[in-house]
Design a protein around this motif. Structure first.
Motif, PDB file in Angstrom:
ATOM      1  N   LEU A 177     -38.544 -36.737  -2.046  1.00 38.49           N
ATOM      2  CA  LEU A 177     -37.194 -36.179  -1.911  1.00 38.49           C
ATOM      3  C   LEU A 177     -36.599 -35.834  -3.274  1.00 38.49           C
ATOM      4  CD1 LEU A 177     -35.521 -38.355   0.879  1.00 38.49           C
ATOM      5  CD2 LEU A 177     -36.221 -35.952   1.023  1.00 38.49           C
ATOM      6  N   ALA A 178     -36.806 -36.694  -4.257  1.00 36.85           N
ATOM      7  CA  ALA A 178     -36.281 -36.435  -5.603  1.00 36.85           C
ATOM      8  C   ALA A 178     -36.921 -35.186  -6.195  1.00 36.85           C
ATOM      9  CB  ALA A 178     -36.516 -37.644  -6.509  1.00 36.85           C
ATOM     10  N   ARG A 179     -38.213 -35.036  -5.996  1.00 42.08           N
ATOM     11  CA  ARG A 179     -38.899 -33.843  -6.519  1.00 42.08           C
ATOM     12  C   ARG A 179     -38.418 -32.579  -5.821  1.00 42.08           C
ATOM     13  NH1 ARG A 179     -44.910 -34.675  -6.037  1.00 42.08           N
ATOM     14  NH2 ARG A 179     -44.438 -36.362  -4.623  1.00 42.08           N
ATOM     15  N   ILE A 180     -38.202 -32.652  -4.513  1.00 45.39           N
ATOM     16  CA  ILE A 180     -37.690 -31.493  -3.774  1.00 45.39           C
ATOM     17  C   ILE A 180     -36.272 -31.161  -4.239  1.00 45.39           C
ATOM     18  CG2 ILE A 180     -36.930 -30.695  -1.490  1.00 45.39           C
ATOM     19  CD1 ILE A 180     -39.391 -32.218  -0.359  1.00 45.39           C
ATOM     20  N   GLU A 181     -35.449 -32.177  -4.437  1.00 46.61           N
ATOM     21  CA  GLU A 181     -34.090 -31.948  -4.936  1.00 46.61           C
ATOM     22  C   GLU A 181     -34.124 -31.272  -6.301  1.00 46.61           C
ATOM     23  OE1 GLU A 181     -30.142 -34.415  -6.450  1.00 46.61           O
ATOM     24  OE2 GLU A 181     -31.721 -35.491  -5.385  1.00 46.61           O
ATOM     25  N   ASN A 182     -34.948 -31.774  -7.199  1.00 53.91           N
ATOM     26  CA  ASN A 182     -35.044 -31.184  -8.545  1.00 53.91           C
ATOM     27  C   ASN A 182     -35.530 -29.739  -8.480  1.00 53.91           C
ATOM     28  OD1 ASN A 182     -34.147 -33.525  -9.771  1.00 53.91           O
ATOM     29  ND2 ASN A 182     -36.213 -34.309 -10.115  1.00 53.91           N
ATOM     30  N   LYS A 183     -36.529 -29.474  -7.651  1.00 50.80           N
ATOM     31  CA  LYS A 183     -37.056 -28.118  -7.528  1.00 50.80           C
ATOM     32  C   LYS A 183     -36.018 -27.182  -6.910  1.00 50.80           C
ATOM     33  CE  LYS A 183     -40.146 -24.927  -7.852  1.00 50.80           C
ATOM     34  NZ  LYS A 183     -40.523 -24.390  -9.146  1.00 50.80           N
ATOM     35  N   THR A 184     -35.293 -27.660  -5.925  1.00 49.12           N
ATOM     36  CA  THR A 184     -34.247 -26.849  -5.291  1.00 49.12           C
ATOM     37  C   THR A 184     -33.175 -26.475  -6.300  1.00 49.12           C
ATOM     38  OG1 THR A 184     -34.644 -27.950  -3.170  1.00 49.12           O
ATOM     39  CG2 THR A 184     -32.543 -26.787  -3.419  1.00 49.12           C
ATOM     40  N   GLU A 185     -32.723 -27.470  -7.051  1.00 46.94           N
ATOM     41  CA  GLU A 185     -31.709 -27.215  -8.073  1.00 46.94           C
ATOM     42  C   GLU A 185     -32.229 -26.214  -9.104  1.00 46.94           C
ATOM     43  OE1 GLU A 185     -30.492 -30.052 -11.405  1.00 46.94           O
ATOM     44  OE2 GLU A 185     -28.936 -30.359  -9.881  1.00 46.94           O
ATOM     45  N   ALA A 186     -33.451 -26.391  -9.565  1.00 52.22           N
ATOM     46  CA  ALA A 186     -34.036 -25.482 -10.552  1.00 52.22           C
ATOM     47  C   ALA A 186     -34.151 -24.067  -9.989  1.00 52.22           C
ATOM     48  CB  ALA A 186     -35.409 -25.995 -10.988  1.00 52.22           C
ATOM     49  N   LEU A 187     -34.633 -23.942  -8.769  1.00 53.07           N
ATOM     50  CA  LEU A 187     -34.792 -22.639  -8.143  1.00 53.07           C
ATOM     51  C   LEU A 187     -33.461 -21.908  -8.046  1.00 53.07           C
ATOM     52  CD1 LEU A 187     -36.601 -20.623  -6.505  1.00 53.07           C
ATOM     53  CD2 LEU A 187     -35.927 -21.920  -4.482  1.00 53.07           C
ATOM     54  N   LEU A 188     -32.433 -22.594  -7.546  1.00 53.87           N
ATOM     55  CA  LEU A 188     -31.125 -21.967  -7.390  1.00 53.87           C
ATOM     56  C   LEU A 188     -30.493 -21.622  -8.736  1.00 53.87           C
ATOM     57  CD1 LEU A 188     -29.732 -24.082  -4.423  1.00 53.87           C
ATOM     58  CD2 LEU A 188     -30.652 -21.755  -4.345  1.00 53.87           C
ATOM     59  N   ALA A 189     -30.648 -22.498  -9.715  1.00 53.99           N
ATOM     60  CA  ALA A 189     -30.105 -22.234 -11.049  1.00 53.99           C
ATOM     61  C   ALA A 189     -30.813 -21.047 -11.698  1.00 53.99           C
ATOM     62  CB  ALA A 189     -30.229 -23.475 -11.926  1.00 53.99           C
ATOM     63  N   GLU A 190     -32.131 -20.970 -11.528  1.00 59.57           N
ATOM     64  CA  GLU A 190     -32.893 -19.842 -12.092  1.00 59.57           C
ATOM     65  C   GLU A 190     -32.496 -18.525 -11.426  1.00 59.57           C
ATOM     66  OE1 GLU A 190     -36.987 -21.056 -11.653  1.00 59.57           O
ATOM     67  OE2 GLU A 190     -36.685 -22.754 -13.016  1.00 59.57           O
ATOM     68  N   GLN A 191     -32.309 -18.545 -10.113  1.00 64.55           N
ATOM     69  CA  GLN A 191     -31.882 -17.337  -9.410  1.00 64.55           C
ATOM     70  C   GLN A 191     -30.507 -16.895  -9.915  1.00 64.55           C
ATOM     71  OE1 GLN A 191     -32.001 -18.391  -5.267  1.00 64.55           O
ATOM     72  NE2 GLN A 191     -34.187 -17.971  -5.082  1.00 64.55           N
ATOM     73  N   ALA A 192     -29.583 -17.831 -10.046  1.00 69.49           N
ATOM     74  CA  ALA A 192     -28.240 -17.497 -10.523  1.00 69.49           C
ATOM     75  C   ALA A 192     -28.300 -16.940 -11.944  1.00 69.49           C
ATOM     76  CB  ALA A 192     -27.347 -18.735 -10.467  1.00 69.49           C
ATOM     77  N   SER A 193     -29.107 -17.530 -12.798  1.00 72.05           N
ATOM     78  CA  SER A 193     -29.250 -17.045 -14.178  1.00 72.05           C
ATOM     79  C   SER A 193     -29.786 -15.625 -14.211  1.00 72.05           C
ATOM     80  CB  SER A 193     -30.173 -17.964 -14.977  1.00 72.05           C
ATOM     81  OG  SER A 193     -29.592 -19.234 -15.129  1.00 72.05           O
ATOM     82  N   GLU A 194     -30.741 -15.327 -13.342  1.00 71.66           N
ATOM     83  CA  GLU A 194     -31.300 -13.972 -13.279  1.00 71.66           C
ATOM     84  C   GLU A 194     -30.238 -12.956 -12.869  1.00 71.66           C
ATOM     85  OE1 GLU A 194     -34.281 -12.742 -14.257  1.00 71.66           O
ATOM     86  OE2 GLU A 194     -34.570 -14.770 -15.055  1.00 71.66           O
ATOM     87  N   PHE A 195     -29.428 -13.297 -11.873  1.00 66.24           N
ATOM     88  CA  PHE A 195     -28.369 -12.382 -11.443  1.00 66.24           C
ATOM     89  C   PHE A 195     -27.353 -12.156 -12.562  1.00 66.24           C
ATOM     90  CE2 PHE A 195     -29.475 -13.557  -6.908  1.00 66.24           C
ATOM     91  CZ  PHE A 195     -29.908 -12.274  -6.564  1.00 66.24           C
ATOM     92  N   ILE A 196     -27.041 -13.202 -13.308  1.00 70.53           N
ATOM     93  CA  ILE A 196     -26.108 -13.073 -14.429  1.00 70.53           C
ATOM     94  C   ILE A 196     -26.708 -12.173 -15.506  1.00 70.53           C
ATOM     95  CG2 ILE A 196     -25.013 -14.341 -16.327  1.00 70.53           C
ATOM     96  CD1 ILE A 196     -24.606 -16.666 -14.287  1.00 70.53           C
ATOM     97  N   LYS A 197     -28.003 -12.335 -15.781  1.00 70.62           N
ATOM     98  CA  LYS A 197     -28.687 -11.475 -16.763  1.00 70.62           C
ATOM     99  C   LYS A 197     -28.656 -10.011 -16.342  1.00 70.62           C
ATOM    100  CE  LYS A 197     -31.890 -14.951 -18.521  1.00 70.62           C
ATOM    101  NZ  LYS A 197     -33.272 -15.442 -18.454  1.00 70.62           N
ATOM    102  N   GLU A 198     -28.648  -9.785 -15.022  1.00 72.20           N
ATOM    103  CA  GLU A 198     -28.571  -8.418 -14.499  1.00 72.20           C
ATOM    104  C   GLU A 198     -27.155  -7.857 -14.568  1.00 72.20           C
ATOM    105  OE1 GLU A 198     -30.229  -8.410 -10.541  1.00 72.20           O
ATOM    106  OE2 GLU A 198     -32.158  -9.184 -11.245  1.00 72.20           O
ATOM    107  N   GLY A 199     -26.213  -8.665 -15.052  1.00 72.81           N
ATOM    108  CA  GLY A 199     -24.844  -8.197 -15.214  1.00 72.81           C
ATOM    109  C   GLY A 199     -23.907  -8.497 -14.067  1.00 72.81           C
ATOM    110  N   LEU A 200     -24.371  -9.265 -13.094  1.00 73.25           N
ATOM    111  CA  LEU A 200     -23.489  -9.618 -11.975  1.00 73.25           C
ATOM    112  C   LEU A 200     -22.548 -10.749 -12.382  1.00 73.25           C
ATOM    113  CD1 LEU A 200     -26.097  -9.526  -9.083  1.00 73.25           C
ATOM    114  CD2 LEU A 200     -24.359  -7.817  -9.618  1.00 73.25           C
TER     115      LEU A 200
END
Length: 164
Positions: free
Chosen positions: A120-143
């Protein structure tokens, strides 16, 4: 499915203890577990957005279950505490949730529990990382990122801060 079944407002025994919404229960439990605690720390620890925590704090203050006191060091920061009524409700909620946890954990051996909580801890960490990386990518795209997405990035950075 399990998390939906275990929602605080679905468990009749817990729901009968209070008229609080799940958000207020989560914040009250967090305050009781970590007081004195700041709203920002509650948001991080529970992964609730700051607006949701703020609304819950206002409701708990209006119901006279918690108190807010100015931090002695950072004067612009308020620390949250349970008052006597809040402590009594906190203990009722924690006891009911502990009883439920023991019953649920009884289907697993100690070794299985350790493996399960590790997964569960590993899934939580991966989920957080995935969502944070997606958000960072959208910000880099200027959103322009909504507040909750900015918080995901901040939480991920805070969770993965390397010790000096």
């Amino acid at each position: 499915m399990v998390s939906n079944l275990l929602a605080l407002n679905r468990d009749w025994k817990i729901r009968n203890l209070t008229d609080l919404d799940p958000r207020e229960m989560r914040v009250l439990i967090n305050i009781g577990s970590y007081m004195p605690v700041k709203s920002a720390d509650i948001a991080y620890q529970s992964r609730l957005d700051s607006y949701t925590v703020s609304r819950a704090v206002k409701k708990l203050l209006s119901l006279n279950l918690i108190e807010s006191h100015q931090d002695e060091i950072k004067k612009n920061v308020k620390n949250l505490y349970l008052n006597e009524a809040g402590k009594a409700l906190y203990l009722e909620l924690i006891n009911a949730m502990d009883e439920r946890s023991k019953q649920l954990e009884s289907v697993l051996s100690e070794d299985e529990q350790a493996v399960f909580f590790d997964m569960l801890a590993r899934i939580e960490n991966k989920t957080e990382a995935l969502l944070a990386e997606q958000a960072s990518e959208f910000i880099k795209e200027g959103l322009d990122a909504p507040t909750d997405q900015k918080e995901l990035i901040r939480w991920h950075k805070k969770s993965n801060k390397k010790p000096n």
